[in-house]
Design a protein around this motif. Structure first.
Motif, PDB file in Angstrom:
ATOM      1  N   TYR A 180       0.803  -1.221   0.000  1.00 12.09           N
ATOM      2  CA  TYR A 180       0.000   0.000   0.000  1.00 12.09           C
ATOM      3  C   TYR A 180       0.842   1.280   0.000  1.00 12.09           C
ATOM      4  O   TYR A 180       0.300   2.372   0.113  1.00 12.09           O
ATOM      5  CB  TYR A 180      -0.962   0.003   1.196  1.00 12.09           C
ATOM      6  N   GLU A 181       2.157   1.137  -0.149  1.00 17.49           N
ATOM      7  CA  GLU A 181       3.043   2.283  -0.292  1.00 17.49           C
ATOM      8  C   GLU A 181       3.916   2.102  -1.527  1.00 17.49           C
ATOM      9  O   GLU A 181       4.371   0.985  -1.813  1.00 17.49           O
ATOM     10  CB  GLU A 181       3.938   2.453   0.944  1.00 17.49           C
ATOM     11  N   TYR A 182       4.142   3.189  -2.254  1.00 16.42           N
ATOM     12  CA  TYR A 182       5.014   3.123  -3.419  1.00 16.42           C
ATOM     13  C   TYR A 182       5.550   4.518  -3.723  1.00 16.42           C
ATOM     14  O   TYR A 182       5.089   5.528  -3.171  1.00 16.42           O
ATOM     15  CB  TYR A 182       4.266   2.561  -4.635  1.00 16.42           C
ATOM     16  N   ASP A 183       6.562   4.572  -4.581  1.00 17.65           N
ATOM     17  CA  ASP A 183       7.134   5.854  -5.002  1.00 17.65           C
ATOM     18  C   ASP A 183       6.579   6.240  -6.361  1.00 17.65           C
ATOM     19  O   ASP A 183       6.560   5.428  -7.293  1.00 17.65           O
ATOM     20  CB  ASP A 183       8.666   5.763  -5.092  1.00 17.65           C
ATOM     21  N   TYR A 223      11.955  13.829  -9.489  1.00 17.85           N
ATOM     22  CA  TYR A 223      11.846  13.476  -8.078  1.00 17.85           C
ATOM     23  C   TYR A 223      10.934  12.262  -7.867  1.00 17.85           C
ATOM     24  O   TYR A 223      10.018  12.010  -8.645  1.00 17.85           O
ATOM     25  CB  TYR A 223      11.299  14.669  -7.288  1.00 17.85           C
ATOM     26  N   ARG A 224      11.215  11.556  -6.776  1.00 15.20           N
ATOM     27  CA  ARG A 224      10.359  10.457  -6.329  1.00 15.20           C
ATOM     28  C   ARG A 224       9.482  10.955  -5.192  1.00 15.20           C
ATOM     29  O   ARG A 224       9.979  11.540  -4.233  1.00 15.20           O
ATOM     30  CB  ARG A 224      11.199   9.270  -5.843  1.00 15.20           C
ATOM     31  N   LYS A 225       8.202  10.728  -5.316  1.00 11.45           N
ATOM     32  CA  LYS A 225       7.256  11.161  -4.299  1.00 11.45           C
ATOM     33  C   LYS A 225       6.604   9.936  -3.653  1.00 11.45           C
ATOM     34  O   LYS A 225       5.974   9.132  -4.333  1.00 11.45           O
ATOM     35  CB  LYS A 225       6.169  12.036  -4.927  1.00 11.45           C
ATOM     36  N   PRO A 226       6.785   9.747  -2.322  1.00 10.11           N
ATOM     37  CA  PRO A 226       6.156   8.606  -1.650  1.00 10.11           C
ATOM     38  C   PRO A 226       4.636   8.744  -1.622  1.00 10.11           C
ATOM     39  O   PRO A 226       4.111   9.819  -1.336  1.00 10.11           O
ATOM     40  CB  PRO A 226       6.750   8.645  -0.242  1.00 10.11           C
TER      41      PRO A 226
END
Length: 415
Positions: free
Chosen positions: A224-227, A233-236
């Motif tokens: 249920y979490e990803y970048d 940029y990478r956004k969580p």
């Protein structure tokens, strides 16, 4: 008023009411109204004072130990018997203890009877001496050192935490936190598009509940979490609020019945997570208190205190409120389904859209601006009559889109 868990009507005085006296004294203060039918029709008594004496004598002669109660004359010569929830449990009628199940009174099973005996002795299952023969606390020690910023863990610390009793014996909480034990901890299943499509399954048993807790958190993070990449940029991104999941999981662990050989079930779907904990609400707390008043009756105070010290839970009694706050901006809210045997918390994905009918959307529209409205006020604001409004808001409450605020005639509704 209709009959309920805390209200019963009796046309006449027979020994059957003594089972209900036992149930109220054991679990929750309640009333019995004599001289009124199940349909609420008043018939009363001609010899009220003699009937009161008969009721009092039956209780004194038949219930052991004697509960606290009051008798009063009501309108139409009916009689109200109010029985207080007692502290000297179990309260027995003919050697048996009883409880209320909706509007029925039934005998408790052996497990419930053991709990009443413990409660009457001011004890709990978690504080009882463990039957385990050996203990190792590698997981607990590591977490204590990391979270409490200490150099080593000693028996004195275990005593301070409540894991060792006055006889220098480990209790059931110690066994639950030990690296090896006999407890069923957490069962995690991840489903596809239906419950028939199981993508992943892990049953966590006979290990420290702290290890099981960490595994559940890691599983949540994996699915249920990803970048999300935006430009350079990478956004969580978290599609279900992590704080809500942690609170619901910790709640399930510290408030469940650990004398039941059953897992906490975590069902993971693409659009929601369901966490089901064995055991209903603790004795003495209502569903309204649990959901709205931040009232917490600690079923496992030793375990709860340890989770608090480790930072796994915040202030006692605020878990449900924190879960709701995590969804303050979401269209679909979490659901809380409470029964006598379990508590289920359903956490939807944060971007879920309400699945409502056209008529239900009219109700939602009136409530969405933060209004708290009664059914009568909703009738005035919508084209629906009273019965239809009640039917619509009840379904919206069951679906988790609307909450009830207050009880009885003071009941109102809000998104």
């Amino acid at each position: 008023m209709k009959e309920s868990k805390v209200l019963e009507y009796k046309e006449s005085v027979t020994n059957q009411f003594l089972k209900t006296v036992s149930s109220y004294a054991n679990f929750r203060t309640g009333k019995i109204i004599f001289g009124i039918t199940d349909r609420g029709e008043y018939i009363g008594f001609n010899n009220v004072n003699q009937v009161i004496l008969d009721i009092e004598n039956k209780i004194n002669d038949s219930i052991t130990p004697k509960p606290n109660f009051t008798l009063s004359i009501q309108k139409n010569n009916t009689i109200c018997l109010e029985v207080e929830k007692g502290i000297h449990k179990p309260y027995l009628y003919k050697g048996k203890a009883y409880r209320r199940s909706d509007t029925d009174t039934i005998e408790v099973d052996q497990l419930e009877l053991k709990r009443l005996v413990l409660e009457g002795s001011n004890l709990s299952f978690e504080a009882l001496e463990s039957n385990a023969s050996s203990f190792s606390f590698d997981t607990l020690s590591k977490i204590l050192i990391e979270n409490l910023n200490i150099k080593s863990v000693t028996d004195d610390l275990y005593k301070t935490l409540g894991l060792i009793n006055i006889n220098d014996k480990y209790n059931n909480v110690a066994s639950l936190l030990a690296d090896n034990n006999n407890f069923s901890c957490i069962d995690i299943a991840r489903f596809g598009y239906s419950i028939n499509e199981i993508l992943d399954r892990v049953k966590l048993s006979n290990i420290s509940i702290l290890s099981a807790y960490q595994t559940a958190i890691e599983t949540f993070e994996r699915y249920y979490e990803y970048d999300q990449i935006e430009g350079m940029y990478r956004k969580p991104v978290t599609i279900i609020p992590k704080d809500a999941f942690r609170e619901a999981l910790a709640n399930a662990i510290v408030h469940r019945h650990w004398d039941i050989n059953s897992h906490i079930n975590i069902a993971m779907y693409q659009d929601k997570i369901e966490i089901t904990s064995p055991g209903g609400l603790p004795s003495g707390i209502s569903e309204f208190d649990y959901l709205e008043n931040n009232i917490s009756v600690l079923r496992n105070p030793i375990l709860t205190n340890i989770f608090f010290r480790l930072g796994f839970i915040e202030v006692f009694g605020t878990g449900i409120q924190r879960i709701k706050e995590a969804y303050s901006e979401a269209a679909v809210k979490p659901q809380f389904i409470i029964s006598d045997t379990s508590i289920k918390i359903i956490l939807p994905v944060i971007n879920a859209k309400p699945k409502v009918t056209k008529d239900e959307s009219v109700i939602m529209e009136e409530l969405k601006s933060g209004y708290v409205l009664s059914s009568s006020e909703l009738v005035e604001r919508t084209p629906f009559n009273k019965s239809k409004v009640i039917r619509l808001v009840n379904h919206l409450c069951e679906s988790g889109y609307v909450y009830k605020v207050g009880t009885g005639r003071g009941t109102k509704y809000r998104v």
